[in-house]
Design an enzyme around this catalytic site. Structure first.
Site, PDB file in Angstrom:
ATOM      1  N   HIS A 196      19.731  37.622 -20.126  1.00 58.93           N
ATOM      2  CA  HIS A 196      19.195  38.343 -18.972  1.00 58.93           C
ATOM      3  C   HIS A 196      20.237  39.330 -18.442  1.00 58.93           C
ATOM      4  O   HIS A 196      21.389  38.944 -18.218  1.00 58.93           O
ATOM      5  CB  HIS A 196      18.832  37.367 -17.839  1.00 58.93           C
ATOM      6  N   ASP A 206      16.122  40.187 -20.517  1.00 58.25           N
ATOM      7  CA  ASP A 206      15.012  40.192 -19.565  1.00 58.25           C
ATOM      8  C   ASP A 206      15.479  40.550 -18.160  1.00 58.25           C
ATOM      9  O   ASP A 206      16.636  40.322 -17.799  1.00 58.25           O
ATOM     10  CB  ASP A 206      14.360  38.804 -19.497  1.00 58.25           C
TER      11      ASP A 206
END
Length: 217
Positions: A184, A35
């Site tokens: 992430h 992400d």
């Protein structure tokens, strides 16, 4: 102390059953997701690391970051990964109106699509930032054919209060066949993620797992 569990409880998956939390399978497959990118240097490091294990992943990109770094998005696609939508400005759904949330999501989709000559590289995958999305927002996105991708295991790589070793163990101890795992490719997560990801890949690769992108097309 985190109130979000490392592994999503079954009861949560049942309550929000229209969202995708894992992908049931009899095969040894894991679904790595990243992400908040694309991010200079960090995303390229992730791509290089994944390639060492013939791993494919899904990148939930922020539209604003795509505007700044379209060349990185192209590299993600070139390497055979899937790109999903993570809103244009990383909006927190619980604090955003349905109208603004939808507009921001569609803006991100347009930005991602504009990087390419055709729409063939884009997907209908969406992940709400922070995992926070209202019922009305979710219903609207589902109605226009988005698939809302949540997670089975979250690494907490962005959390400065945990060690890289804890980040690694969060994944190794909780992931199983069909798990959707959250990392992430961001500056905030860099320290923990760059420690944990290669070891996660090595650990599960040695157990006979493969790593696939999420793709329902």
């Amino acid at each position: 102390m985190n109130i979000i569990p490392i592994k999503t409880p079954l009861v949560v998956k049942k309550i929000f059953s229209k969202y995708i939390w894992d992908i049931p399978t009899t095969k040894r497959v894991l679904y790595l997701t990243f992400d908040d990118g694309p991010t200079p240097e960090i995303t390229h490091w992730v791509l290089k690391t994944l390639k060492q294990y013939q791993a494919k992943a899904t990148f939930f990109c922020i539209g604003n970051n795509v505007e700044k770094h379209p060349e990185i998005l192209k590299d993600i696609i070139t390497e055979g990964h899937i790109v999903g939508n993570h809103t244009h400005n990383h909006l927190k759904g619980w604090k955003t109106s349905k109208k603004l949330y939808l507009e921001n999501t569609l803006k991100a989709q347009k930005t991602i699509s504009s990087v390419f000559d055709t729409f063939m590289h884009t997907s209908n995958l969406f992940r709400p930032p922070y995992g926070k999305i209202t019922n009305k927002q979710g219903k609207k996105l589902l109605a226009i054919d988005y698939k809302i991708i949540m997670w089975d295991v979250i690494s907490f790589d962005w959390d400065k209060n945990i060690t890289p070793e804890t980040c690694l163990n969060n994944v190794i101890k909780k992931a199983k066949s069909g798990s959707i795992i959250v990392f992430h490719d961001s500056v905030k997560a860099q320290k923990n993620m760059t420690y944990a990801l290669p070891k996660v890949l090595e650990h599960f690769y040695n157990l006979g797992f493969t790593f696939e992108a999420i793709n329902f097309n």
